[in-house]
Design an enzyme around this catalytic site. Structure first.
Site, short mmCIF file in Angstrom:
data_model
loop_
_atom_site.label_atom_id
_atom_site.label_comp_id
_atom_site.label_asym_id
_atom_site.label_seq_id
_atom_site.Cartn_x
_atom_site.Cartn_y
_atom_site.Cartn_z
CG HIS A 122 3.07 -4.28 13.18
ND1 HIS A 122 3.65 -5.48 13.54
CD2 HIS A 122 2.95 -4.30 11.84
CE1 HIS A 122 3.87 -6.21 12.46
NE2 HIS A 122 3.46 -5.50 11.41
CB SER A 146 0.92 -1.73 6.84
OG SER A 146 0.95 -1.84 5.43
CE LYS A 230 -6.07 -9.29 -12.93
NZ LYS A 230 -6.08 -10.71 -13.37
#
Length: 354
Positions: A122, A146, A230
């Site tokens: 991360h 992620s 979107k």
């Protein structure tokens, strides 16, 4: 004055406390320093979801073997303007910062750089990286994967991650333009921050296990994409570029941040850097971007607003104030940082501080 349950901490003290905690967990000094510096930046920007709230989690993952403590970070140049940084699953902030160095060098050499970082952990706030690239005179775009925690538009099960995108450009002003966003309404770290402070969240951020909107951060089972289809499309794009393009797991196959802290993450990050000098006069470019900033600031604000800001400008304003007055930290986290406890070992499977 800080809110109840919040302590104002000097930036240098905060960085040192986090560095010591990471080193106590087993992380060598160089990655501990870089990670602590990165998290201090996040909290100073007011993005507490990527700051001290992560320390106990990182310390536990480090201590349990989920981070390679001595990664062999290498750069493979794959073309005149492309390359791959092999991160060897080192500490994410450290690996991706090292990877950015390679990307900056290539961008200055070739005028354009497309550099992927594969097998990293991360990596924190993407604005940290693009800001540094802009300070080196380059236009920068960054994106990263992620783990699956977002329901796709029209769906009720998690598939993609929050998959953020960041952008920065140099100006002839004191600061570059910097913009950083998750492709969800809010990042998962915002849920963690709300949990740590015992605050409710807006019902537009996330859904519970039944797919219904929730205001309880403890009941969140999935996040929602920005602007419906979107945002869904943007997170898919990021997953393809920062995952599949680098030969890494994609979508629901991306490793969980919170399930097994003994396992390495194998995440991907991607940089696209442009040297303005290869396209126009660099001084003129910086001046045009600076003029854009001034013209936006000069626009009459709408009702309820004091001024027109650039995307991401609020974080820069908060950063400057925090560096002068102190950084807001949840008091329970500050107490933990000053304690002898390496990690809390109270992990709840969802990344909460306690």
């Amino acid at each position: 004055m800080a809110e109840p349950g919040i302590t104002l901490v000097d930036a240098a003290e905060l960085k040192e406390l986090m560095k010591k905690k990471f080193m106590a967990a087993g992380l060598p000094e160089a990655p501990a320093e870089e990670t602590a510096k990165h998290l201090t930046y996040a909290d100073a920007c007011g993005i507490h979801s990527h700051g001290t709230v992560r320390v106990a989690y990182y310390a536990e993952r480090i201590a349990k073997g989920g981070v390679n403590l001595a990664p062999n970070i290498t750069f493979e140049k794959t073309g005149a303007a492309s390359g791959i940084v092999h991160g060897d699953n080192g500490m994410g902030q450290y690996v991706c910062n090292e990877g950015l160095d390679y990307a900056i060098d290539l961008g200055k050499e070739s005028g354009v750089a497309a550099v992927g970082v594969e097998k990293t952990g991360h990596s924190g706030m993407l604005s940290y990286y693009v800001k540094r690239a802009a300070e080196n005179g380059l236009v920068a775009i960054a994106m990263c994967q992620s783990d699956p925690m977002v329901v796709p538009y029209g769906g009720s099960e998690n598939y993609f991650g929050t998959n953020p995108i960041a952008f920065a450009a140099p100006t002839d002003l004191e600061k570059p333009v910097v913009f950083d966003m998750a492709t969800t309404v809010q990042a998962w770290g915002k849920i963690l921050d709300a949990r740590s402070k015992g605050k409710a969240i807006p019902d537009t951020w996330a859904v519970d296990q039944n797919g219904d909107p929730t205001t309880d951060p403890n009941e969140v089972a999935g996040l929602l994409p920005i602007a419906g289809p979107k945002g869904y499309g943007l997170m898919m794009m990021v997953d393809v570029i920062a995952g599949s393009l680098l030969g890494l797991p994609f979508g629901k196959h991306v490793s969980s941040m919170y399930e097994d802290l003994t396992q390495k993450r194998n995440l991907g990050q991607f940089y696209i850097l442009l040297d303005p000098a290869r396209f126009t006069d660099p001084a003129a470019f910086k001046h045009r971007v600076g003029e854009m900033v001034a013209e936006l600031h000069a626009i009459k604000p709408a009702s309820g607003f004091k001024s027109v800001r650039l995307p991401g400008e609020g974080s820069q304003i908060r950063y400057q104030k925090a560096m002068e007055d102190g950084i807001e930290v949840a008091t329970e986290i500050y107490d933990y940082l000053r304690s002898d406890t390496v990690h809390l070992d109270m992990y709840d499977g969802k990344g909460a501080f306690a």
